[in-house]
Design a protein around this motif. Structure first.
Motif, PDB file in Angstrom:
ATOM      1  N   GLN A 308       0.821  -1.208   0.000  1.00  0.00           N
ATOM      2  CA  GLN A 308       0.000   0.000   0.000  1.00  0.00           C
ATOM      3  C   GLN A 308       0.857   1.260   0.000  1.00  0.00           C
ATOM      4  N   ALA A 309       2.053   1.167   0.596  1.00  0.00           N
ATOM      5  CA  ALA A 309       2.956   2.327   0.657  1.00  0.00           C
ATOM      6  C   ALA A 309       3.860   2.433  -0.559  1.00  0.00           C
ATOM      7  N   GLY A 310       3.831   1.411  -1.440  1.00  0.00           N
ATOM      8  CA  GLY A 310       4.696   1.422  -2.620  1.00  0.00           C
ATOM      9  C   GLY A 310       6.136   1.071  -2.327  1.00  0.00           C
ATOM     10  N   THR A 311       6.394   0.372  -1.206  1.00  0.00           N
ATOM     11  CA  THR A 311       7.771   0.027  -0.826  1.00  0.00           C
ATOM     12  C   THR A 311       8.028  -1.473  -0.854  1.00  0.00           C
ATOM     13  N   LEU A 312       7.102  -2.238  -1.413  1.00  0.00           N
ATOM     14  CA  LEU A 312       7.282  -3.688  -1.489  1.00  0.00           C
ATOM     15  C   LEU A 312       8.391  -4.029  -2.472  1.00  0.00           C
ATOM     16  N   HIS A 313       9.113  -5.106  -2.200  1.00  0.00           N
ATOM     17  CA  HIS A 313      10.230  -5.543  -3.048  1.00  0.00           C
ATOM     18  C   HIS A 313      10.065  -7.029  -3.315  1.00  0.00           C
ATOM     19  N   ARG A 314      10.792  -7.534  -4.313  1.00  0.00           N
ATOM     20  CA  ARG A 314      10.779  -8.965  -4.610  1.00  0.00           C
ATOM     21  C   ARG A 314      12.201  -9.420  -4.879  1.00  0.00           C
ATOM     22  N   ASN A 315      12.593 -10.550  -4.247  1.00  0.00           N
ATOM     23  CA  ASN A 315      13.910 -11.116  -4.492  1.00  0.00           C
ATOM     24  C   ASN A 315      13.796 -12.640  -4.530  1.00  0.00           C
ATOM     25  N   PHE A 316      14.925 -13.320  -4.362  1.00  0.00           N
ATOM     26  CA  PHE A 316      14.931 -14.771  -4.524  1.00  0.00           C
ATOM     27  C   PHE A 316      14.189 -15.500  -3.405  1.00  0.00           C
ATOM     28  N   GLN A 317      13.865 -14.815  -2.326  1.00  0.00           N
ATOM     29  CA  GLN A 317      13.074 -15.425  -1.261  1.00  0.00           C
ATOM     30  C   GLN A 317      11.597 -15.047  -1.363  1.00  0.00           C
ATOM     31  N   GLY A 318      11.228 -14.324  -2.419  1.00  0.00           N
ATOM     32  CA  GLY A 318       9.841 -13.924  -2.596  1.00  0.00           C
ATOM     33  C   GLY A 318       9.658 -12.443  -2.308  1.00  0.00           C
ATOM     34  N   TYR A 319       8.505 -12.066  -1.780  1.00  0.00           N
ATOM     35  CA  TYR A 319       8.231 -10.662  -1.473  1.00  0.00           C
ATOM     36  C   TYR A 319       8.921 -10.244  -0.179  1.00  0.00           C
ATOM     37  N   THR A 381       9.894  -4.982 -11.393  1.00  0.00           N
ATOM     38  CA  THR A 381       9.708  -5.058  -9.945  1.00  0.00           C
ATOM     39  C   THR A 381       8.498  -4.256  -9.491  1.00  0.00           C
ATOM     40  N   ARG A 382       8.349  -3.044 -10.015  1.00  0.00           N
ATOM     41  CA  ARG A 382       7.212  -2.221  -9.597  1.00  0.00           C
ATOM     42  C   ARG A 382       5.886  -2.819 -10.082  1.00  0.00           C
ATOM     43  N   LEU A 383       5.862  -3.376 -11.281  1.00  0.00           N
ATOM     44  CA  LEU A 383       4.636  -4.012 -11.767  1.00  0.00           C
ATOM     45  C   LEU A 383       4.258  -5.204 -10.889  1.00  0.00           C
ATOM     46  N   ILE A 384       5.251  -6.002 -10.536  1.00  0.00           N
ATOM     47  CA  ILE A 384       4.976  -7.244  -9.818  1.00  0.00           C
ATOM     48  C   ILE A 384       4.702  -6.988  -8.338  1.00  0.00           C
ATOM     49  N   CYS A 385       5.110  -5.817  -7.848  1.00  0.00           N
ATOM     50  CA  CYS A 385       4.873  -5.468  -6.436  1.00  0.00           C
ATOM     51  C   CYS A 385       3.693  -4.517  -6.254  1.00  0.00           C
ATOM     52  N   ASP A 386       3.553  -3.533  -7.163  1.00  0.00           N
ATOM     53  CA  ASP A 386       2.555  -2.480  -6.993  1.00  0.00           C
ATOM     54  C   ASP A 386       1.368  -2.613  -7.941  1.00  0.00           C
ATOM     55  N   PHE A 387       1.525  -3.410  -9.021  1.00  0.00           N
ATOM     56  CA  PHE A 387       0.529  -3.502 -10.092  1.00  0.00           C
ATOM     57  C   PHE A 387       0.346  -2.163 -10.801  1.00  0.00           C
ATOM     58  N   ARG A 388       1.382  -1.332 -10.808  1.00  0.00           N
ATOM     59  CA  ARG A 388       1.291  -0.064 -11.522  1.00  0.00           C
ATOM     60  C   ARG A 388       2.682   0.502 -11.751  1.00  0.00           C
ATOM     61  N   LEU A 389       2.779   1.376 -12.763  1.00  0.00           N
ATOM     62  CA  LEU A 389       3.993   2.125 -13.049  1.00  0.00           C
ATOM     63  C   LEU A 389       3.640   3.597 -13.111  1.00  0.00           C
ATOM     64  N   SER A 390       4.427   4.418 -12.461  1.00  0.00           N
ATOM     65  CA  SER A 390       4.262   5.862 -12.550  1.00  0.00           C
ATOM     66  C   SER A 390       5.223   6.401 -13.598  1.00  0.00           C
ATOM     67  N   ARG A 391       4.666   7.010 -14.639  1.00  0.00           N
ATOM     68  CA  ARG A 391       5.516   7.579 -15.691  1.00  0.00           C
ATOM     69  C   ARG A 391       6.448   8.644 -15.124  1.00  0.00           C
ATOM     70  N   ASP A 392       5.927   9.525 -14.273  1.00  0.00           N
ATOM     71  CA  ASP A 392       6.751  10.605 -13.722  1.00  0.00           C
ATOM     72  C   ASP A 392       7.914  10.044 -12.912  1.00  0.00           C
TER      73      ASP A 392
END
Length: 461
Positions: A308-319, A381-392
């Protein structure tokens, strides 16, 4: 940043787009790593990473398992010889010393994960030695402030082990359940009772583990809608903080244990979709939030809040909630990640042993990221974590014009928009409620390496 908590299960859309694709625990994905990447290259990347003073995330791979699960695709060594853990831990300690020649020990360890295999395969004395070595070589956070987790097999858990790990600082626990139906368990050689799972979970909670994650798999032999619904009801009643619902990918040509599975007993693709649809509906009704890529969490869980805060990450252990950390991975097959490189250890135990004994970092292959790699990694990463991309945000960070830079990808994005997977308003690319289950497919649009090597991936759903 707000992410909708529900998703729409569109059977027709899923059927059309359910194709094989990467899981994007890295970009580029591991099959593209190069053997020309050497131990010296890894050492140089580690030393450069000190300049940024980023915190550390540690991963420790314990490959041993007492029992062979037929569905398993992990890098493992199946043995009942618990004494094999002693020399392995000794070499892990030596690997720590090798790493510390190049890594600033004052960088705090904000995240730590014991994976496998079966980390709790280790005997108490060997686990004590491993935990002591980590304490001596790295700066752990005090007062339970780190995100430190361990994977547990309830069938291989010595009395007192959970307490020992909790005292060390572990506050997260993940446990494989897969399915509670006795017939399914027998078909995949993974037999454990609900009573055993419940007892381990209760002990962990009593010890103060803050987050409990349970894993289920759909698509296993002998599964049907009714039996899996019963499993899910029993698991929901335990109220784990996080729950993973993995698709079984049957690739017996790649993973030898899967050759023991009777293919005629596998559910049909249509039945698998029915099971998945039923499960998602039940989990959402029970209050779980779809994080993405098979993962669900309670609304108050740190993963949900990070998304919800846009700070989620994904690596080899998952989210993960620690996007800012460099990942140092120890043990055979383990993959490390700095801001600009990946490095994978030898996947064969004897080869890994030999490198450690020769006082060499046990690097088998790796990859140094180009500027374009880092741009596309960020997009995926942002698509897979946030389901969105900010152009700006993207244009400011990478000094590009988004539509012009990805002009070659634009026809594919328009096709996805026409089919209802994404929307584009000129400022944001958003994965819709219908497209979220297919987010891997959206990410594949931006993968410049897809198709360059003959690699068999699991299907998106």
């Amino acid at each position: 940043m707000s992410v909708p908590e529900s998703l729409i299960f569109d059977t027709d859309l899923i059927t059309r787009y359910d194709r094989p694709g990467p899981r994007y625990t890295s970009y580029p994905t591991a099959p593209h790593f190069q053997r020309e990447f050497s131990a010296a290259d890894y050492a140089a990347q580690l030393e450069r990473s000190n300049d940024q003073s980023r915190p550390l995330s540690l991963y420790v791979h314990i490959p041993f398992c007492e029992h062979l699960c037929f569905y398993c695709a992990c890098t493992k060594v199946v043995t009942r010889h618990r004494e094999w853990g002693e020399p392995y831990v000794q070499r892990l300690e030596q690997e720590m010393r090798l790493l510390r020649r190049h890594v600033d020990g004052e960088r705090p360890v904000v995240q730590l994960h014991f994976g496998g295999g079966t980390p709790t395969f280790l005997r108490a004395a060997d686990m004590d030695r491993l935990l002591d070595a980590i304490h001596r070589h790295f700066r752990l956070l005090p007062e339970d402030r780190g995100e430190y987790g361990v994977e547990v097999d309830p069938r291989a858990l010595e009395p007192g082990m959970l307490a020992r790990l909790r005292e060390f600082g572990c506050n997260r626990l993940s446990m494989g359940v897969q399915d509670l139906d006795p017939s399914v368990q027998k078909a995949v050689h993974r037999e454990q009772s609900l009573e055993l799972v419940t007892a381990v979970l209760a002990e962990a909670r009593a010890l103060g583990y803050r987050s409990i994650s349970l894993d289920l798999i759909y698509g296993l032999p002998r599964q049907n809608r009714a039996s899996f619904a019963d499993t899910l009801e029993a698991i929901i009643a335990l109220r784990p903080d996080r729950l993973s619902l993995f698709n079984y990918a049957h690739l017996p040509e790649r993973f030898a244990p899967q050759r023991r599975i009777v293919e005629a007993e596998l559910p049909s693709p249509a039945l698998k979709l029915d099971i998945l649809r039923d499960s998602i509906a039940r989990l959402q009704a029970a209050g779980y939030v779809y994080i993405g890529m098979d993962h669900f969490a309670l609304p108050e869980d740190e993963l949900t809040l990070a998304q919800q805060a846009g700070t989620l990450h994904r690596n080899f252990q998952g989210y993960s909630t620690h996007a800012e950390a460099d990942l140092l991975a120890l043990g055979m097959s383990a993959i490390s990640a700095t801001a600009k490189a990946y490095s994978q250890n030898h996947k064969d135990l004897e080869t890994w042993n030999a490198a450690i004994d020769a006082q060499r970092l046990p690097v088998e292959r790796g990859w140094v990221l180009s500027d374009e790699d880092r741009l596309r990694r960020h997009v995926i990463t942002r698509l897979i974590c946030d389901f969105r991309l900010s152009r700006d945000e993207l244009e400011e960070r990478f000094a590009i014009d988004f539509p012009r830079h990805f002009a070659a990808e634009w026809p594919q994005l328009l096709e996805l928009e026409e089919d209802g997977l994404v929307t584009w308003d000129g400022s944001n690319l958003i994965v819709t409620a219908r497209g979220r289950l297919l987010v891997r497919h959206v990410c594949m649009v931006f993968d410049a390496y897809l198709g360059q090597k003959s690699v068999r991936y699991s299907r998106v759903i």
